[in-house]
Scaffold this active site. Structure first.
Site, PDB file in Angstrom:
ATOM      1  N   GLY A  14      38.732  53.952  45.459  1.00  0.00           N
ATOM      2  CA  GLY A  14      38.838  52.564  45.887  1.00  0.00           C
ATOM      3  C   GLY A  14      40.279  52.145  46.074  1.00  0.00           C
ATOM      4  O   GLY A  14      41.082  52.170  45.136  1.00  0.00           O
ATOM      5  N   GLY A  16      41.329  49.097  46.940  1.00  0.00           N
ATOM      6  CA  GLY A  16      41.416  47.632  46.947  1.00  0.00           C
ATOM      7  C   GLY A  16      42.517  47.182  46.005  1.00  0.00           C
ATOM      8  O   GLY A  16      43.404  47.962  45.641  1.00  0.00           O
ATOM      9  N   PHE A  17      42.442  45.933  45.568  1.00  0.00           N
ATOM     10  CA  PHE A  17      43.474  45.387  44.682  1.00  0.00           C
ATOM     11  C   PHE A  17      43.662  46.262  43.436  1.00  0.00           C
ATOM     12  O   PHE A  17      44.779  46.581  43.044  1.00  0.00           O
ATOM     13  CB  PHE A  17      43.084  43.983  44.214  1.00  0.00           C
ATOM     14  CG  PHE A  17      43.244  42.915  45.251  1.00  0.00           C
ATOM     15  CD1 PHE A  17      44.493  42.453  45.607  1.00  0.00           C
ATOM     16  CD2 PHE A  17      42.141  42.354  45.857  1.00  0.00           C
ATOM     17  CE1 PHE A  17      44.651  41.448  46.555  1.00  0.00           C
ATOM     18  CE2 PHE A  17      42.281  41.345  46.803  1.00  0.00           C
ATOM     19  CZ  PHE A  17      43.533  40.892  47.152  1.00  0.00           C
ATOM     20  N   VAL A  82      32.812  58.419  48.319  1.00  0.00           N
ATOM     21  CA  VAL A  82      32.283  59.049  47.105  1.00  0.00           C
ATOM     22  C   VAL A  82      30.804  58.713  46.978  1.00  0.00           C
ATOM     23  O   VAL A  82      30.396  57.580  47.238  1.00  0.00           O
ATOM     24  CB  VAL A  82      33.067  58.528  45.879  1.00  0.00           C
ATOM     25  CG1 VAL A  82      32.426  58.960  44.574  1.00  0.00           C
ATOM     26  CG2 VAL A  82      34.511  59.002  45.952  1.00  0.00           C
ATOM     27  N   GLU A 175      35.084  27.693  52.507  1.00  0.00           N
ATOM     28  CA  GLU A 175      36.271  27.942  53.334  1.00  0.00           C
ATOM     29  C   GLU A 175      35.873  28.234  54.775  1.00  0.00           C
ATOM     30  O   GLU A 175      36.503  27.743  55.720  1.00  0.00           O
ATOM     31  CB  GLU A 175      37.082  29.099  52.745  1.00  0.00           C
ATOM     32  CG  GLU A 175      37.739  28.708  51.436  1.00  0.00           C
ATOM     33  CD  GLU A 175      38.623  29.782  50.823  1.00  0.00           C
ATOM     34  OE1 GLU A 175      39.677  29.431  50.273  1.00  0.00           O
ATOM     35  OE2 GLU A 175      38.269  30.962  50.877  1.00  0.00           O
ATOM     36  N   ASP A 304      36.362  44.531  40.300  1.00  0.00           N
ATOM     37  CA  ASP A 304      34.986  44.048  40.438  1.00  0.00           C
ATOM     38  C   ASP A 304      33.955  45.042  39.906  1.00  0.00           C
ATOM     39  O   ASP A 304      32.830  44.663  39.593  1.00  0.00           O
ATOM     40  CB  ASP A 304      34.668  43.791  41.924  1.00  0.00           C
ATOM     41  CG  ASP A 304      35.358  42.552  42.468  1.00  0.00           C
ATOM     42  OD1 ASP A 304      36.099  41.893  41.710  1.00  0.00           O
ATOM     43  OD2 ASP A 304      35.148  42.237  43.652  1.00  0.00           O
ATOM     44  N   ALA A 319      40.512  38.434  42.472  1.00  0.00           N
ATOM     45  CA  ALA A 319      41.639  39.317  42.763  1.00  0.00           C
ATOM     46  C   ALA A 319      42.572  39.491  41.561  1.00  0.00           C
ATOM     47  O   ALA A 319      43.063  40.603  41.304  1.00  0.00           O
ATOM     48  CB  ALA A 319      42.414  38.774  43.953  1.00  0.00           C
TER      49      ALA A 319
HETATM   50  C1  LIG Z   1      35.122  36.906  51.510  1.00  0.00           C
HETATM   51  C2  LIG Z   1      35.779  37.034  50.152  1.00  0.00           C
HETATM   52  C3  LIG Z   1      36.685  36.069  49.744  1.00  0.00           C
HETATM   53  C4  LIG Z   1      37.299  36.168  48.508  1.00  0.00           C
HETATM   54  N1  LIG Z   1      38.193  35.203  48.135  1.00  0.00           N
HETATM   55  C5  LIG Z   1      38.840  35.312  46.958  1.00  0.00           C
HETATM   56  C6  LIG Z   1      39.827  34.366  46.585  1.00  0.00           C
HETATM   57  O1  LIG Z   1      40.096  33.415  47.315  1.00  0.00           O
HETATM   58  N2  LIG Z   1      40.471  34.552  45.404  1.00  0.00           N
HETATM   59  C7  LIG Z   1      40.186  35.604  44.572  1.00  0.00           C
HETATM   60  O2  LIG Z   1      40.801  35.744  43.516  1.00  0.00           O
HETATM   61  N3  LIG Z   1      39.260  36.510  44.898  1.00  0.00           N
HETATM   62  C8  LIG Z   1      38.588  36.401  46.074  1.00  0.00           C
HETATM   63  N4  LIG Z   1      37.638  37.332  46.412  1.00  0.00           N
HETATM   64  C9  LIG Z   1      37.340  38.406  45.459  1.00  0.00           C
HETATM   65  C10 LIG Z   1      38.395  39.485  45.516  1.00  0.00           C
HETATM   66  O3  LIG Z   1      38.666  39.834  46.850  1.00  0.00           O
HETATM   67  C11 LIG Z   1      37.887  40.671  44.734  1.00  0.00           C
HETATM   68  O4  LIG Z   1      37.718  40.263  43.398  1.00  0.00           O
HETATM   69  C12 LIG Z   1      38.858  41.835  44.799  1.00  0.00           C
HETATM   70  O5  LIG Z   1      38.988  42.303  46.117  1.00  0.00           O
HETATM   71  C13 LIG Z   1      38.371  42.970  43.908  1.00  0.00           C
HETATM   72  O6  LIG Z   1      39.251  44.048  44.023  1.00  0.00           O
HETATM   73  P1  LIG Z   1      38.740  45.517  43.761  1.00  0.00           P
HETATM   74  O7  LIG Z   1      39.911  46.394  43.896  1.00  0.00           O
HETATM   75  O8  LIG Z   1      37.961  45.551  42.491  1.00  0.00           O
HETATM   76  O9  LIG Z   1      37.672  45.777  44.909  1.00  0.00           O
HETATM   77  P2  LIG Z   1      37.877  45.735  46.486  1.00  0.00           P
HETATM   78  O10 LIG Z   1      39.083  44.963  46.853  1.00  0.00           O
HETATM   79  O11 LIG Z   1      36.571  45.308  47.026  1.00  0.00           O
HETATM   80  O12 LIG Z   1      38.149  47.261  46.846  1.00  0.00           O
HETATM   81  C14 LIG Z   1      37.181  48.235  46.703  1.00  0.00           C
HETATM   82  C15 LIG Z   1      37.551  49.411  47.582  1.00  0.00           C
HETATM   83  O13 LIG Z   1      36.687  50.494  47.292  1.00  0.00           O
HETATM   84  C16 LIG Z   1      36.304  51.118  48.480  1.00  0.00           C
HETATM   85  N5  LIG Z   1      35.012  51.776  48.229  1.00  0.00           N
HETATM   86  C17 LIG Z   1      33.848  51.188  47.896  1.00  0.00           C
HETATM   87  N6  LIG Z   1      32.896  52.098  47.720  1.00  0.00           N
HETATM   88  C18 LIG Z   1      33.467  53.299  47.940  1.00  0.00           C
HETATM   89  C19 LIG Z   1      32.991  54.636  47.915  1.00  0.00           C
HETATM   90  N7  LIG Z   1      31.729  54.917  47.616  1.00  0.00           N
HETATM   91  N8  LIG Z   1      33.850  55.621  48.210  1.00  0.00           N
HETATM   92  C20 LIG Z   1      35.141  55.366  48.526  1.00  0.00           C
HETATM   93  N9  LIG Z   1      35.637  54.123  48.564  1.00  0.00           N
HETATM   94  C21 LIG Z   1      34.817  53.097  48.274  1.00  0.00           C
HETATM   95  C22 LIG Z   1      36.222  49.997  49.493  1.00  0.00           C
HETATM   96  O14 LIG Z   1      36.346  50.480  50.817  1.00  0.00           O
HETATM   97  C23 LIG Z   1      37.391  49.114  49.070  1.00  0.00           C
HETATM   98  O15 LIG Z   1      38.571  49.450  49.748  1.00  0.00           O
HETATM   99  C24 LIG Z   1      37.007  37.251  47.650  1.00  0.00           C
HETATM  100  C25 LIG Z   1      36.106  38.234  48.074  1.00  0.00           C
HETATM  101  C26 LIG Z   1      35.498  38.139  49.321  1.00  0.00           C
HETATM  102  C27 LIG Z   1      34.542  39.201  49.769  1.00  0.00           C
END
Ligand SMILES: Cc1cc2nc3c(=O)[nH]c(=O)nc-3n(C[C@H](O)[C@H](O)[C@H](O)COP(=O)(O)OP(=O)(O)OC[C@H]3O[C@@H](n4cnc5c(N)ncnc54)[C@H](O)[C@@H]3O)c2cc1C
Length: 432
Positions: A14, A16-17, A82, A175, A304, A319
């Site tokens: 992943g 992401g953040f 994965v 939003e 998340d 985030a």
């Molecule tokens: C529309 C929207 C608006 C939001 N607005 C806010 C906000 O204003 N403020 C705030 O604090 N939070 C906000 N959030 C929540 C915030 O974006 C998430 O809490 C944050 O992105 C979580 O980060 P993460 O790294 O856990 O997951 P993510 O950022 O979701 O990253 C997960 C990564 O894992 C990858 N992945 C998933 N499954 C697999 C797999 N099987 N194999 C390989 N890669 C995989 C994905 O491609 C992705 O890149 C919002 C979310 C959304 C959807």
């Protein structure tokens, strides 16, 4: 030459953040990091609604993951999905033909996916807004509906094309509703000859008694009033009963609409199923105070994907939790591998919540500080630019916001010649 196998191998799933923060925290540690993501980009989800609304271009809020590690030589980025883990043999399985990857340490940060609360059949009609592809598809749908409405002689069919139903009045729903209302009122009216975009019916449905539950009551109420003043039809305490090809049924009323957006719920990615360990009701992996999976000190979950308890409460999917938990895992590992003192149990620093409603109105809350209106908007804009990170993205974002502010234009309204409308196969208007 360095013997790669003598160096501990950290696999991060992943980008992401959370995943990025974990990898960055290991920048100066002698490890080999393989960062796997099924896409090639890191996405700034908090601004996804602006891609849907056409305010910013997709590239502005996404960055190639490998570009983020241009200068961090211990990271090898791989675009791969994965689909399983053998936690005892320390293997990560990938889809397709790729052989499994062995890890010494594993960090799972795969985020969440859209959940329809047991109504998966709604997914084909109500589209989630989670990935860049989702946002772009919705953007094309909205622009396409206006194009078709402008040529539609039948008033009932036109009405359906110009009704946009958003399910879920959390930050994303509010939003998006506010942005669409703003665009339909400001920039577009001069451009259409047969419809008035100001007449678009934007409906925001919420099953619970109030919107924006993460905010205090007065701020949430102010935001709803602001939405209503923009013409958004906000309906609280109205659970959706049915979603099908003709729109939605809510409170016994059929709302015929060609566009239904689902922002009501999420469930964790299948990481918990891969591990076969305990999860919460959302499917998030239960972790200890060091964010490792109980019984597996070499496997961690962040963001998340993880159910993190802090001060007796589970932390939300936001985030700041993702960033801080990812960084904590990276620091814990770095300390463990170098013999330095570790950061101790995870402690969360709550930076508060924000949501924007219109060009001049946002709400922000941290501790006892509550901001709304233009001041809230300035705080919202500043924080979002800051968190976007890369300088190119920040510059592009400011430019696109400025164009929107000064010229009332949205930059991304291109669609293909053929408009592939979602739920195109439908019964004719008026037959139900
Ligand atoms: C529309 C929207 C608006 C939001 N607005 C806010 C906000 O204003 N403020 C705030 O604090 N939070 C906000 N959030 C929540 C915030 O974006 C998430 O809490 C944050 O992105 C979580 O980060 P993460 O790294 O856990 O997951 P993510 O950022 O979701 O990253 C997960 C990564 O894992 C990858 N992945 C998933 N499954 C697999 C797999 N099987 N194999 C390989 N890669 C995989 C994905 O491609 C992705 O890149 C919002 C979310 C959304 C959807």
């Amino acid at each position: 030459m360095q013997n790669a196998h003598a160096v501990p191998h950290v696999v991060i799933v992943g980008g992401g953040f959370a995943g990025i923060a974990a990898a960055r925290a290991l920048m100066h540690t002698r490890v080999r990091i393989t960062l796997l993501d099924r896409t090639n980009h890191n996405l700034f989800q908090p601004l996804l609604f602006q891609v849907t609304a056409g305010i910013v271009e997709a590239g502005t809020i996404s960055a190639p993951i490998r570009s983020l590690f241009r200068h961090q030589r211990n990271v090898d980025v791989r675009m791969a999905e994965v689909d399983g883990i053998d936690k005892d043999r320390q293997l990560v399985y990938l889809t397709g033909e790729s052989p499994p990857i062995h890890f010494d340490y594993l960090i799972l940060a795969t985020g969440v996916r859209v959940s329809y609360f047991g109504h998966d059949e709604w997914a084909q009609f109500a589209h989630g807004m989670k990935t860049l592809l989702d946002a772009d598809r919705l953007r094309r749908q909205i622009v396409g509906c206006l194009e078709l409405a402008d040529q539609e002689p039948d008033p009932r069919a036109r009405e359906e094309l110009m009704r946009f139903v958003l399910v879920g009045a959390g930050p994303s729903g509010c939003e998006l509703a506010g942005s669409l209302a703003g665009i339909f009122r400001r920039g577009l009216p001069q451009e259409y000859r047969h419809i008035d975009p100001r007449q678009a019916h934007i409906v925001l449905l919420e099953a619970g008694p109030r919107a924006l539950t993460a905010f205090s009551e007065p701020l949430a109420r102010g935001a709803v009033n602001q939405l209503r003043s923009l013409g958004v039809d906000v309906r609280l305490g109205k659970p959706v009963e049915l979603i099908d090809e003709d729109g939605v049924v809510v409170g016994g009323e059929r709302l015929r609409a060609r566009t239904v957006v689902w922002t009501a719920g999420v469930a964790a990615s299948p990481a918990g199923q891969w591990l076969g360990t305990e999860t919460d009701r959302m499917g998030r992996v239960l972790v200890g105070t060091d964010l490792s999976v109980p019984g597996y000190p070499r496997i961690f979950a962040a963001g998340d994907t993880a159910h993190i308890e802090y001060q007796g409460k589970p932390l939300p999917c936001v985030a700041t939790v993702a960033l801080q938990s990812g960084e904590h895992i990276g620091r814990t590992l770095a300390a463990h591998l170098t013999g330095a003192p570790g950061p101790g149990p995870f402690a969360f620093f709550d930076k508060g919540n924000m949501a924007t409603i219109s060009l001049g109105y946002a709400i922000a809350e941290t501790g006892r500080i509550r901001l709304s209106g233009v001041i809230g908007k300035l705080a919202w804009a500043f924080i979002h630019v800051q968190y976007l990170g890369q300088a190119e993205g920040q510059a592009l974002l400011c430019m696109q916001w400025l164009i929107n502010l000064l010229l009332s234009r949205t930059s991304a309204r291109y669609i293909d010649e053929h408009v592939p409308l979602i739920a195109a196969e439908r019964t004719p208007a008026g037959t139900r």
